[in-house]
Design an enzyme around this catalytic site. Structure first.
Site, mmCIF file in Angstrom:
data_model
loop_
_atom_site.group_PDB
_atom_site.id
_atom_site.type_symbol
_atom_site.label_atom_id
_atom_site.label_comp_id
_atom_site.label_asym_id
_atom_site.label_seq_id
_atom_site.Cartn_x
_atom_site.Cartn_y
_atom_site.Cartn_z
ATOM 1 N N ASP A 69 2.137 4.985 -14.893
ATOM 2 C CA ASP A 69 0.691 5.035 -15.032
ATOM 3 C C ASP A 69 0.276 5.962 -16.164
ATOM 4 O O ASP A 69 1.099 6.700 -16.724
ATOM 5 C CB ASP A 69 0.033 5.485 -13.714
ATOM 6 C CG ASP A 69 0.845 6.559 -12.980
ATOM 7 O OD1 ASP A 69 1.375 7.463 -13.653
ATOM 8 O OD2 ASP A 69 0.962 6.487 -11.748
ATOM 9 N N ASN A 138 -1.990 10.644 0.438
ATOM 10 C CA ASN A 138 -2.674 9.564 1.149
ATOM 11 C C ASN A 138 -1.874 8.274 1.135
ATOM 12 O O ASN A 138 -2.391 7.207 1.449
ATOM 13 C CB ASN A 138 -4.066 9.333 0.558
ATOM 14 C CG ASN A 138 -4.024 8.869 -0.893
ATOM 15 O OD1 ASN A 138 -2.959 8.754 -1.497
ATOM 16 N ND2 ASN A 138 -5.189 8.603 -1.456
ATOM 17 N N HIS A 140 -0.461 6.901 -1.545
ATOM 18 C CA HIS A 140 -0.500 6.085 -2.754
ATOM 19 C C HIS A 140 0.868 6.057 -3.429
ATOM 20 O O HIS A 140 1.656 6.993 -3.332
ATOM 21 C CB HIS A 140 -1.620 6.527 -3.714
ATOM 22 C CG HIS A 140 -1.394 7.809 -4.432
ATOM 23 N ND1 HIS A 140 -2.237 8.896 -4.307
ATOM 24 C CD2 HIS A 140 -0.447 8.212 -5.324
ATOM 25 C CE1 HIS A 140 -1.820 9.880 -5.083
ATOM 26 N NE2 HIS A 140 -0.727 9.479 -5.700
ATOM 27 N N GLU A 145 -4.190 3.255 -4.879
ATOM 28 C CA GLU A 145 -4.854 3.950 -3.792
ATOM 29 C C GLU A 145 -4.983 3.050 -2.560
ATOM 30 O O GLU A 145 -4.880 1.820 -2.659
ATOM 31 C CB GLU A 145 -6.244 4.409 -4.246
ATOM 32 C CG GLU A 145 -6.243 5.363 -5.438
ATOM 33 C CD GLU A 145 -5.838 6.795 -5.080
ATOM 34 O OE1 GLU A 145 -5.188 6.992 -4.026
ATOM 35 O OE2 GLU A 145 -6.167 7.711 -5.849
#
Length: 243
Positions: A69, A138, A140, A145
């Site tokens: 990314d 979380n 990801h 996400e």
């Protein structure tokens, strides 16, 4: 040795052993093909791996490297752009030709075209042999996400406040943390031949449990690991505490 599903091998290691164990996976990938393709992650989790690779006398020149990314909105050369992080962590320490290290390009003005081009570059390289991964608090994976499609390709993603808060430590103020990124999709990641996930610290324990022991769900993007035929998870005792 802890056991996940039949496709997932989970090893609980001392923190000092994470880097060497991960490096062995990279060395295996480098030896398997004349022109191997390695997917690289940024963040704190893969740092021990890159340190172990830098300490090795091996030649990494035969490989092509693809980042997971890149932030959108940072100027070129910004020290916290992933282009600069990879320059510091792998390009210079491993003596790589910068032309062999690829990132999705957030500076073209056409994010959709940039993402399509990135998918094309990966395909032209023959696909990714080994994809290095971390996991977010979380759940990801890369910057996918919760709530996104489980078969997504490289795309523009909006970062959650939880992710931005976790990354605030790299920036001077919360306002400086980017709100968007270009990220490999979960489908892109699943297309890699071997996935290597490195997890450290108690803050990753719940996410790792959900990824490996919970249902495959958009609520935990990393749960797609359960769908892959070859996954190696290297975790310290704190990260593996709920497995």
């Amino acid at each position: 040795m802890l056991r996940g599903t039949a496709a997932v091998s989970v090893q609980r290691l001392a923190p000092e052993d994470l880097g060497p164990a991960a490096a062995d996976c990279v060395f295996e990938a480098l030896a398997a093909r004349p022109k191997p393709v390695i997917g690289v992650a940024t963040g704190s989790s893969p740092s021990p791996l890159y340190q172990a690779l830098a300490a090795s006398p091996r030649d990494f020149g035969s490989a092509t490297w693809f980042a997971l990314d890149e932030y959108v909105g940072l100027p070129q050369g910004h020290p916290e752009s992933y282009a600069e992080v990879l320059r510091r962590e792998i390009i210079e320490p491993l003596g790589l030709d910068p032309r062999t290290v690829h990132l999705p390009n957030p500076h073209t003005g056409d994010h959709q075209a940039a993402c399509a081009r990135y998918e094309q570059q990966i395909a032209e390289a023959g696909g990714i042999d080994l994809q290095i991964l971390g996991i977010g608090r979380n759940g990801h994976l890369a910057f996918n996400e919760p709530g996104g499609a489980l078969d997504s390709c490289t795309r523009l993603e909006t970062l959650t406040e939880d992710t931005r808060s976790a990354n605030q430590r790299f920036f001077d103020s919360p306002e400086d943390v980017p709100t968007h990124c270009l990220t490999q999709g979960l489908g892109t990641i699943l297309a890699a031949r071997h996935l290597l996930l490195i997890a450290q610290g108690a803050g990753k324990a719940e996410a790792l449990r959900a990824a490996l022991k919970g249902p495959v769900s958009r609520d935990c993007p990393a749960s797609v690991l359960q769908l892959h035929s070859r996954v190696t998870v290297l975790a310290d005792a704190e990260a593996a505490s709920l497995l």
